[in-house]
Structure formats: structure tokens, C-alpha cells
Design a protein around this motif. Structure first.
Motif, mmCIF file in Angstrom:
data_model
loop_
_atom_site.group_PDB
_atom_site.id
_atom_site.type_symbol
_atom_site.label_atom_id
_atom_site.label_comp_id
_atom_site.label_asym_id
_atom_site.label_seq_id
_atom_site.Cartn_x
_atom_site.Cartn_y
_atom_site.Cartn_z
ATOM 1 N N TYR A 72 0.838 -1.206 0.000
ATOM 2 C CA TYR A 72 0.000 0.000 0.000
ATOM 3 C C TYR A 72 0.868 1.250 0.000
ATOM 4 C CZ TYR A 72 -3.996 -2.893 1.520
ATOM 5 O OH TYR A 72 -4.978 -3.816 1.638
ATOM 6 N N TYR A 73 1.893 1.240 0.856
ATOM 7 C CA TYR A 73 2.812 2.383 0.921
ATOM 8 C C TYR A 73 3.448 2.621 -0.439
ATOM 9 C CZ TYR A 73 3.271 3.675 5.831
ATOM 10 O OH TYR A 73 3.063 4.174 7.082
ATOM 11 N N ASN A 75 2.440 1.721 -3.378
ATOM 12 C CA ASN A 75 1.489 2.265 -4.341
ATOM 13 C C ASN A 75 1.277 3.757 -4.140
ATOM 14 O OD1 ASN A 75 1.035 -0.235 -5.474
ATOM 15 N ND2 ASN A 75 -0.639 -0.713 -4.102
ATOM 16 N N SER A 76 1.079 4.132 -2.883
ATOM 17 C CA SER A 76 0.852 5.557 -2.618
ATOM 18 C C SER A 76 2.037 6.386 -3.081
ATOM 19 C CB SER A 76 0.639 5.801 -1.124
ATOM 20 O OG SER A 76 -0.682 5.544 -0.762
ATOM 21 N N THR A 80 1.751 9.104 -6.000
ATOM 22 C CA THR A 80 1.925 10.505 -5.624
ATOM 23 C C THR A 80 3.102 11.129 -6.359
ATOM 24 O OG1 THR A 80 1.103 9.885 -3.447
ATOM 25 C CG2 THR A 80 2.095 12.057 -3.671
ATOM 26 N N HIS A 141 -1.313 1.448 -11.679
ATOM 27 C CA HIS A 141 -0.838 2.743 -11.170
ATOM 28 C C HIS A 141 -1.255 3.854 -12.110
ATOM 29 C CE1 HIS A 141 2.395 0.431 -8.820
ATOM 30 N NE2 HIS A 141 1.441 0.794 -8.016
ATOM 31 N N TRP A 210 -1.775 12.303 -1.861
ATOM 32 C CA TRP A 210 -1.448 11.349 -0.814
ATOM 33 C C TRP A 210 -2.705 10.969 -0.041
ATOM 34 C CZ3 TRP A 210 2.674 8.485 0.330
ATOM 35 C CH2 TRP A 210 2.705 7.862 1.569
ATOM 36 N N TYR A 213 -8.996 9.738 -1.577
ATOM 37 C CA TYR A 213 -9.714 8.527 -1.197
ATOM 38 C C TYR A 213 -10.783 8.118 -2.199
ATOM 39 C CZ TYR A 213 -12.569 5.422 1.657
ATOM 40 O OH TYR A 213 -13.280 4.346 2.118
ATOM 41 N N ALA A 216 -9.581 6.566 -5.497
ATOM 42 C CA ALA A 216 -8.832 5.349 -5.249
ATOM 43 C C ALA A 216 -9.733 4.187 -4.857
ATOM 44 C CB ALA A 216 -7.799 5.601 -4.156
ATOM 45 N N PRO A 227 -3.896 2.344 -2.886
ATOM 46 C CA PRO A 227 -3.013 3.189 -2.089
ATOM 47 C C PRO A 227 -3.342 3.101 -0.599
ATOM 48 C CG PRO A 227 -4.658 4.512 -3.193
ATOM 49 C CD PRO A 227 -4.908 3.092 -3.594
ATOM 50 N N LEU A 228 -2.524 3.751 0.191
ATOM 51 C CA LEU A 228 -2.603 3.646 1.641
ATOM 52 C C LEU A 228 -3.942 4.091 2.197
ATOM 53 C CD1 LEU A 228 -0.500 2.746 3.633
ATOM 54 C CD2 LEU A 228 0.043 5.126 4.046
ATOM 55 N N THR A 229 -4.471 5.215 1.664
ATOM 56 C CA THR A 229 -5.694 5.772 2.225
ATOM 57 C C THR A 229 -6.826 4.762 2.198
ATOM 58 O OG1 THR A 229 -5.855 6.809 0.068
ATOM 59 C CG2 THR A 229 -5.543 8.252 1.942
#
Lengths: 278, 298, 436
Positions: A72-73, A75-76, A80, A141, A210, A213, A216, A227-229
Motif C-alpha cells: 500500500y505504501y 502504491n501511494s 503521488t 498505477h 497522498w 480517497y 482510489a 493506495p494507503l488511504t
């Protein structure tokens, strides 16, 4: 007597700034601190600020599944960085054109671009989803970079346009007299002087993407591109366990804060360098 | 004479060249969705149950204004947006001025003030939901247990007025950092000469601020103003997360209504029409902001 | 400044290779991998469902029993994501073979376009040990769209009152056996709550009752108390919700009395978990919410100190039941395997007894109640067997969204009773009831 009065007012300013800074920081601090508490300290009859008993249970699930969370990190970060890169290049170019390079139809195009920001993204989600589905871009991505850039580009253009407009025309004219082409003027004169605008565009792009939401969660349903969110919100049970929420927030803000701390000097310098200071 | 004209032509050509890549981007990604939406807004289309959209002219738009709830959401959104606008602009400007005039190590302050920027608004909303919670929230804890003023602990989110206030606070907290950055950049952009001249003329700090600095921040007002207007009118996460529109419909905002119609009732046609109405409102208010602050010779 | 741009350039170059790799969609289980005899079964659910229905353990057990099968589990962030599967399904493809959903109301969107299986007609599911009468009625009803079984229920919950025994004892509200008394009418419920409310210095320190009044879930509380009072939520046409009657009016009146006197808490207006949190913190005596919450109360208060009882009418008229179940899309290539997994694992003893004992989610099959530890489950089972489920109209979501603000405004005194009832009834009439 003058000096001590100035010192006094300066201290007062500092004090007010301290209060403001603390109010900004306390909620985040609270979240982080809570992530290390047991649930009975959070929900129980006597809540505390600092944990009486320190624990890492709220992070346990994440540690047990670190591969997924690292993904996840990753991907973010990819989404970004690339979005911000593309956005900055395009925004600085378009911003300059809208500020100084007049051509027919320029204002209409500007109006159209601004119209886009006014529209609520949610309504466009389904057409965008179908578009990406047909193009095979879902869960990639690229499939997240493209719409993200499109959402932040208009305002970034707006910022750069404003920045460029406020640069006195004499500077450009003197470059012209020196024989610089339009491109050279842009690269060598406008960008350096407008560096605080460029920094702002980068910051704006970074923190918007970043924390993005809505796009994503619809366009990335698999861990490969999530991604992380979105990934972190999967930790929500039927309702949020506040300890886990604290852990989620802490992990979500850690990389941007680290980046900010590392690049602090450049960012602050870039931000505060005056356009024509003495 | 010819040199001037061809120079203008070169500039125009370069202008188009500079604009093209971004424009292609935007067109490719936004044109299809926007036009599809526009089309839907004139149809009756439940995208789950209906096979095809059925054209119904302006019915969606008319129905929107007859929908009591929607009209209420317009009012709620305007109330929220104006309160948010005023609070963030004033706080942002004041903070920027404080940072501008403060002499000393301000790195810590800057870091702390900018920090909320990195918290995604949706997570911030959940966090504040908990802070304002009646029973276990940090706010009531501080008031009740730390200051021992238990009679002032309150159900912040269950009262219409304070609920709206809570939502404004979250959004202001989240946005203050960025607005401060923008104002700070604007302040730095004011020519040092003008400030020097003012000092020589004997203007005090307060006088300088009001007579010289504030008027010179026009361009910045445009940018910060538009940003605050956009965020204020298009707000979604805080009211949804913190109150769900409650109590009653007091905190139901337009975007929430649009989202529900699109994703819970599946009425794409109606939702698209509502989206365009929101768009027009945002556009008009932004335009007003632009006009008020446009400098001469724009 | 130059260094800054140089740095950016380096980042750009370095990342390009990574980026190029990332631009490919990682090969998913959409395509059949190699031509082995290995079969893949893909199941998805919300993360809390995957956890509380022991999907991971079920998958492992199944793979042990069937070494030629791989079970893959994925989770989705929000229900709206499942709605997008419809796009895949309309084209004959699917990323999952089994999807856990909240019930027929959610599955209904896939029915008009024929995207999911009817377990009865298409798959002949209800045979042998799995005949229809082996299931709890509320569960089955929760999985029916237009009378057809499109969802197999896995877990059910039903609305009841969770009680803090200690508070009842202190208020002297126990019967001869030392068990908490059950209020038989709403007026009695209010009286109990009044006795159970304690204040100190103008603040409520112990709340008599907390009722599920959140914008998200109030519809469930409304349907539950309505059914309890009248035995049915529908009017004479069997289709339209009926609020315009003396029983419902009485309920609203009592509720408002409770709110005005500070005896019923408003905490759940904005937070559907607030009541449960208060219960766990020992701050509320009666919680009208999903009955299974007594397990959560037991975690902090001790299981001997909590119990459940029906709200007025629930033991005769029934309550409201909901839960979670599974659907199988027609685009799947392994429907038989999916059914096997459901019968062997999801409806099997391990999952069904663990979910009730650990998480308070009731089994959908009657025989598994024998394995449920706490005696409260028998009470809830009886209530659930009498309960009804969500109406599967096309427009029911409108009711869910528009009814709570109406009632909240009434409880806050902004509109009077007659206006509230009229508006509620008009809302009920205006709903598009096709699909039921």
C-alpha cells in the motif's frame, strides 16, 4: 526602551503562535498517543491522555500482514510522485501561457479548466470507471495517476498563473532584450523567481494525492494498486476501534512528515524566497 | 513594427504549445465523463434498474428545486461555506502575519501549523468525530476531568448549532496550514521597498498592515479565496463521517445529497443534474471573488 | 535550486523503470493460471465480515479437506465497490465466485439484469440437511427478493434490549428469581428507564436507555418496534409500511417523553456505535440495538452482568432481523464448488458456533444454536424466528435516508406528532415498491 518594547511584542507574537501550533498539533498527537493504548483505557470510564500501559496490539494486525501494507505504501508513493511530477510540469507550463502568452481563445480555455474544479467528482465516478474498465486501466498505477493529475491540475494552473502574473514584466522584458527565447525565459527566469509558487504547487499536489480517497476506492480494488488511504480503512471493523484508528493515522502521516523534515530547508527556502526582495 | 507583430505571433504560438499537453490531458480525461454526466442530467436514469436512460428534458432540474431536502442542503452548504470561509481566511491571514513579523526560531511553529495538511480529510473527520464525542471525547474530557467544569460537557454533535460548528472546526483545522502558506508567500511577495518607504514615512506596524499590506495581497485573495470557496461548497467527508447529516437534516450538505442519489438510490440522472447545479453555484461565487479582487489591467 | 531540479530528474529516471513495471496490472486470478487440475475459489467480503465469519479459518479447513482447491480471500472497502462488479458480470466475467453481502436489499440491484443465481430455482440448494426449515426464518427472509432466494444467510442479528443487570439490581427491578424484570409496554419501559437514570450536578451519569437513533440505522429500530407492536410492518395491502396507527403513535410519544426528561439518550443521533460504547463503559442500563451486543458488554462488564430481553412486543409480534449472507454470480465458472464451500464450511459447525460465541453474530441454521454457550441466545433465537426483514423495494434506500431526520426532528420538538406521522406515512406511500 524601544528595544524592550519590541522584545515584549515579539514574545507575545511567539506566545500566540505557540497556542495556535499546539491546537493544530494536539489532535494528531492524541491520535498517535492513543494508538499505543489498550481499549479499556480508551473506552473505559476513565480515559487518559498518555497511555498508562503501553502496548503495540493495535499495530499487531499490520505487522502480521506487513507485505500487504508495504505494498500500500509503495502504491501511494508511486502514484503521488508521478502525479506530482506530471502536474508540476504541466501546471508551470500552462500557468505561464495563461499569464503572459496571449493567444486566441486563451480565456475560454481557462474558463473551461476552472469549470472542471467546480464539478463534484462523485458524479463522474461511474463514467470514469467505465472508461478505465474499457481501457484496461483499472487496478493499475497509471489508472490512478491520470485521474489524480486531472483533478489537481486546474487549481495548480491557477496558482502558477497568479504567481507568474505577480512577477514584474520588466524582468521578462530584460530577458527578451538579452535575446532569450520564450522557452529560455520560462526556464531561466520565470521558474527560478517563481520558485515559491512551484513549491506550493508541489505541496498542494502532494498532500491532495497522498490523501486522496474517493477515486482510489473505486478505481483500485486490489491490493496490487490500492493506495494507503484505502488500504488502511479496511481495518475498520463495524465501527472504528479508536486505538487502531490512531495507528492508521500515525502510519498514514508518517511518510509525508518524514519527507517534510528531510526537505524542510529546501521547502521553507522555496516558499519564503521573495519574488523581488531587495 | 514587424518585429513587434512577429514577436507577438511567436508568443501566441508558444502559448498554444505550452497549453497543449495539459489541455490534451484534461480533455482526454474529463470530456467524456463531463459530457456523459451532462447527458444523464437530462434523462431519467437509474443505472441499476433501468436498461437505458430515458430523455426527460429539464425535469430533473425542476424537481431539484421542488425537493425540500435539496433546497435545505443548499442553505446548509451556504451556511457552512460562509462560516468556514470567514474563519479560515481570517485565521490564515492572522497566522501568516504573525509568522511574518515574528523574529526568531519559527521552524517549530511552522512545522506544527503545517502538519495537519498531511492528514487526509476523511481520517481527520473520523478523528474529530471522536474528539467531539459526548462520552469519551477528548474535548469533554479536557473540560470535565482536566478543568473540572463538568456542567459544560455537552453533546457537541447532537445539537444543530454546535454540530455545524464542529464541522467547521475540523475543516478549518485541516485547511489552516495551506492557507497560511499561501498568505505567507503572498506577504513575501510584497516588495521590500514599499515596506521600507512606509517605515521611513513613520507608519506604525498596524498602519502598515492595513494601508499597505492588505491592499497588496489582491492576487493572494483570489487564490486563497477560490480555494476556500471550493473546499467550503464541495465539502463531503466531515459532515458524512461526523453527523451523517443529523440532527434532523441540519448538517446535510449538497455533496452528501448528490452522493446519496448517485450511489444509494442509483439515480444517475437526477444526481448529475444536482451536480451541475452545485457546479454553477460554485462557479458563480468564484467569479464574484475573482471580480472583487481583480487588479487593474487584468 | 538547481540541485532541487537535478534531484527531481534523478528521481524521475530512477522511477521510470519501476513505473513501467507498475503500469501492468499484476496478473490476477481473473485468468485461469496453468492448466493444472487445481481449482480456485475466490471469495470476498467487508473486512469485518471476513473476520467475524471466520472466513480465513473456513478457507484453510476447506483446502485441507480438498487439496486440489485453492481458496482466495479478498476484502472490499465499501459496499459501493461491489456494485461495480455488476459491470463485470454483465460482460460474463467475474473477479469473485462468492460475495458476502448484507442481504437481499443489497442483492436486489443484481436481480433485474439476472446477474446472480436463484439458490432455489437455479441451484437446487435446499436439499437434505439444508432444507428451508433448517434455517431461521428471519435469515431466509433477509435473503429473498420478490419471494425468490437470492442470498444464503450466514449470520443474523435481531433487535432487542441489552441489559446491565447490576443497574437493575440497584434500582430494585428484579423478579423473584433475581432476574431483571421485563417491561411489557412502552410506558413501563419509560418508567423503568426513569428509575434507572441517575444524575449528578445536572449531568446524567447513568443513562436509563439508549435507542438506535442514528441516521444510518434508525430505520431498523423503527421497523423493529413497529413489528413488535402490531405483528406486521405492513398495512392492509401487505405492501406499504403502516405508521398511521395508535400503536406507533404511542411509541413515538413515549420516546419523546423519554428524551424530554433526559431519560432516553440522544447520543446515537450521530454515532451508531455510541450506545454500544456506553454499554461497555457501564454508563447505560438498557440498550435497544442489535441483541448480540450483550457479548461486547460482557467483555468489559463480565458476562454474568449482562443479559437480553425483548422490547415491548418483540416476544409476541417479532422484531427486525438482518445479517449477512452470500450471493453467487452467474458468471462464475465454479458454482458447484462455491455451493460446496458454503455448505461444508460457511454453514458448518465451526463457523456458525464460533461466530456466535466470539462475536455475537447468530447462526442462520437452527441446529447450531445448541452449540451457543450463553442462554441469552435462546431468547434471541425465538425473537429472530418471529422477526421480519427489510422490504426489498426498489426505493427502500429512500426510506432509510429520509425517515431518521423526520423522527429526530419530532423528538427534538421541531415538528409535532401529527405532522411527523403524516410525513412518514406519505413517505411510505411514495416509495416505489416494485421488486417486492
Amino acid at each position: 526602551m524601544q528595544l524592550s518594547k519590541r522584545k515584549y511584542t515579539n514574545a507575545l507574537l511567539g506566545f500566540i503562535l505557540l497556542i495556535i501550533s499546539l491546537s493544530m498539533a494536539i489532535p494528531v498527537l492524541y491520535a498517535v498517543v492513543t494508538s499505543f493504548k489498550f481499549e479499556n483505557e480508551i473506552i473505559g470510564s476513565s480515559p487518559t491522555f498518555f497511555p498508562r500501559k503501553f502496548t503495540l496490539t493495535n499495530y499487531q494486525y499490520i505487522f502480521d500482514h506487513k507485505d500487504v501494507y508495504l505494498r500500500y505504501y509503495y502504491n501511494s508513493i508511486i502514484i503521488t510522485i508521478f502525479s506530482v511530477l506530471i502536474n508540476t510540469v504541466l501546471a508551470t507550463m500552462m500557468g505561464y501561457a495563461f499569464a503572459r502568452l496571449a493567444f486566441k481563445g486563451r480565456d475560454t480555455i481557462l474558463g473551461f479548466i476552472l469549470f472542471i474544479i467546480t464539478f463534484p467528482l462523485a458524479v463522474l465516478l461511474i463514467p470514469i470507471y467505465i472508461m478505465e474498465y474499457e481501457a484496461g486501466l483499472l487496478n493499475t498505477h497509471l489508472g490512478l495517476i491520470l485521474p489524480n493529475v486531472t483533478t489537481i491540475l486546474p487549481f495548480s494552473v491557477f496558482i502558477m498563473r497568479g504567481i507568474f502574473k505577480s512577477i514584474p514584466i520588466e524582468l521578462e522584458q530584460s530577458a527578451e532584450i538579452d535575446g532569450a527565447s520564450v522557452f529560455q525565459t520560462w526556464w531561466k527566469v520565470m521558474l527560478p523567481i517563481g520558485i515559491n509558487g512551484v513549491s506550493i504547487t508541489i505541496i498542494y499536489g502532494f498532500y491532495n494525492i497522498w490523501g486522496e480517497y474517493i477515486l482510489a476506492k473505486t478505481l483500485a480494488t486490489k491490493a496490487s494498486a490500492m493506495p494507503l488511504t484505502v488500504g488502511l480503512t479496511l481495518l475498520k471493523g463495524e465501527g472504528w476501534n479508536y486505538g487502531i484508528l490512531g495507528a492508521v493515522i500515525f502510519l498514514a502521516i508518517l511518510p509525508p512528515i518524514i519527507i517534510f523534515v528531510i526537505f524542510q530547508k529546501q521547502l521553507v527556502e522555496g516558499l519564503t524566497r521573495g519574488a523581488i526582495k531587495g | 513594427m514587424t518585429k513587434l507583430r512577429s514577436k507577438a505571433r511567436v508568443k501566441a504560438r508558444m502559448g498554444m504549445f505550452f497549453t497543449l499537453p495539459g489541455l490534451i490531458f484534461v480533455i482526454a480525461f474529463m470530456i467524456y465523463p463531463l459530457f456523459t454526466s451532462l447527458y444523464y442530467s437530462f434523462t431519467n436514469y437509474n443505472y441499476v434498474y433501468d436498461v437505458k436512460p430515458i430523455f426527460n428534458g429539464f425535469q430533473n432540474y425542476i424537481a431539484a428545486f421542488q425537493d425540500e431536502t435539496f433546497v435545505l442542503t443548499i442553505k446548509n452548504t451556504l451556511v457552512f461555506a460562509s462560516t468556514f470561509f470567514v474563519s479560515v481566511m481570517i485565521l490564515g491571514l492572522v497566522t501568516a502575519l504573525l509568522l511574518f513579523y515574528f523574529k526568531g526560531k519559527d521552524n517549530l511553529y511552522k512545522t506544527l501549523i503545517f502538519m495537519p495538511i498531511v492528514v487526509p480529510l476523511s481520517l481527520a473527520a473520523i478523528l474529530f468525530n471522536w474528539i467531539f464525542a459526548e462520552n469519551f471525547g477528548l474535548l469533554n474530557f479536557i473540560i470535565g476531568d482536566v478543568f473540572k467544569l463538568t456542567q459544560f460537557t455537552y453533546g457537541w454533535l447532537t445539537n444543530r448549532v454546535t454540530a455545524m460548528g464542529a464541522i467547521v472546526s475540523v475543516t478549518t483545522w485541516s485547511s489552516l496550514g495551506f492557507i497560511t502558506i499561501l498568505f505567507l508567500a503572498g506577504l513575501q511577495g510584497i516588495s521590500g521597498d514599499i515596506l521600507e518607504a512606509a517605515k521611513i514615512d513613520g507608519a506604525g506596524t498596524i498602519g502598515t498592515i492595513f494601508k499597505i499590506i492588505l491592499p497588496n495581497l489582491r492576487e493572494t485573495y483570489v487564490i486563497t479565496g477560490i480555494w476556500a470557496i471550493l473546499r467550503g461548497l464541495k465539502i463531503y467527508a466531515p459532515p458524512v463521517v461526523m453527523t451523517g447529516g443529523a440532527p434532523g437534516n441540519a448538517t446535510r450538505v449538497m455533496y452528501m445529497h448528490i452522493y446519496d442519489n448517485a450511489f444509494e438510490f442509483f439515480e444517475m440522472g437526477y444526481a448529475s443534474a444536482l451536480g451541475f447545479i452545485l457546479s454553477v453555484i460554485v462557479l458563480s461565487i468564484s467569479f464574484v471573488n475573482l471580480k472583487i479582487n481583480s487588479s487593474k489591467g487584468d | 535550486m538547481k540541485k532541487f531540479f537535478a534531484l527531481m530528474l534523478v528521481v524521475l529516471i530512477l522511477s521510470t523503470s519501476v513505473f513501467a513495471a507498475g503500469a501492468q496490472e499484476t496478473p490476477s486470478a481473473d485468468q485461469k493460471t496453468s492448466a493444472e487440475t487445481k481449482q480456485t475459489l475466490r471469495i470476498t467480503g467487508l473486512s469485518w465480515q471476513v473476520q467475524k465469519i471466520f472466513i480465513q479459518q473456513a478457507a484453510e479447513a476447506f483446502m485441507k479437506d480438498h487439496p486440489d482447491v485453492t481458496v482466495e480471500i479478498s476484502t472490499y472497502a465499501e459496499p459501493s465497490v461491489v456494485a461495480n462488479y455488476a459491470i463485470d458480470w454483465s460482460r460474463g466475467k467475474t473477479p469473485v465466485d462468492i460475495a458476502i453481502v448484507s442481504g437481499a436489499q443489497f442483492a436486489a440491484q443484481f436481480v433485474p439484469k439476472g446477474l446472480i443465481y436463484d439458490f432455489d430455482k437455479d441451484l437446487n440448494f435446499f436439499t437434505g440437511d439444508f432444507s428451508k426449515d433448517a434455517f431461521v426464518n428471519a435469515g431466509l427472509e433477509n435473503g429473498q427478493v420478490a419471494g425468490q432466494q437470492y442470498v444464503i444467510p450466514l449470520i443474523i442479528e435481531t433487535y432487542a434490549v441489552v441489559v446491565n443487570k447490576q443497574m437493575f439490581k440497584e434500582a430494585g427491578l428484579l423478579d423473584r428469581n433475581g432476574d431483571p424484570l421485563t417491561p411489557k409496554t412502552w410506558e413501563e419501559f419509560y418508567q423503568f428507564a426513569k428509575k434507572l437514570t441517575k444524575t449528578s450536578g445536572g449531568q446524567v451519569v447513568q443513562q436509563g436507555a439508549s435507542i438506535q437513533w442514528s441516521s444510518v440505522n434508525m430505520y431498523a429500530a423503527l421497523l423493529a418496534v413497529l413489528r413488535g407492536a402490531r405483528g406486521d410492518i405492513y398495512g392492509p395491502d401487505g405492501l406499504t409500511l403502516a405508521f398511521d396507527n395508535p400503536e406507533f403513535r404511542e411509541i413515538l410519544r413515549v420516546w419523546k417523553k423519554g428524551v424530554d426528561e433526559g431519560v432516553f439518550s440522544k447520543e446515537m443521533y450521530v454515532d451508531n456505535m455510541a450506545g454500544r460504547n456506553s454499554l461497555m463503559a457501564g454508563k447505560v442500563a438498557m440498550l435497544l440495538d442489535s441483541g448480540g451486543r450483550f457479548i461486547e458488554g460482557g467483555q468489559t462488564l463480565g458476562i454474568e452482568n449482562v443479559t437480553v430481553m425483548p422490547f415491548p412486543g418483540a416476544d409476541t409480534g417479532g422484531s427486525f432481523g438482518f445479517g449477512a449472507g452470500v450471493i453467487i454470480p452467474k458468471s462464475t465458472e465454479v458454482p458447484e464448488l462455491a455451493m460446496q464451500f458454503i455448505k461444508e464450511q460457511l454453514l458448518g459447525e465451526m463457523v456458525q458456533t464460533n461466530t456466535v460465541n466470539q462475536y455475537g453474530k447468530m447462526p442462520s441454521m437452527l441446529r447450531h444454536y445448541d452449540g451457543a454457550d450463553a442462554p441469552e441466545w435462546q431468547v434471541l433465537k425465538q425473537i429472530a424466528d418471529k422477526s421480519g426483514a427489510i422490504p426489498t423495494y426498489k426505493d427502500f434506500a429512500k426510506f432509510q435516508k429520509e425517515a431518521p431526520p423526520l423522527v429526530q426532528n419530532y423528538l427534538d420538538g421541531r415538528i409535532d406528532l401529527e405532522t411527523t406521522i403524516t410525513r412518514l406515512q406519505n413517505l411510505a406511500i411514495s416509495l416505489d415498491k416494485s421488486l417486492i
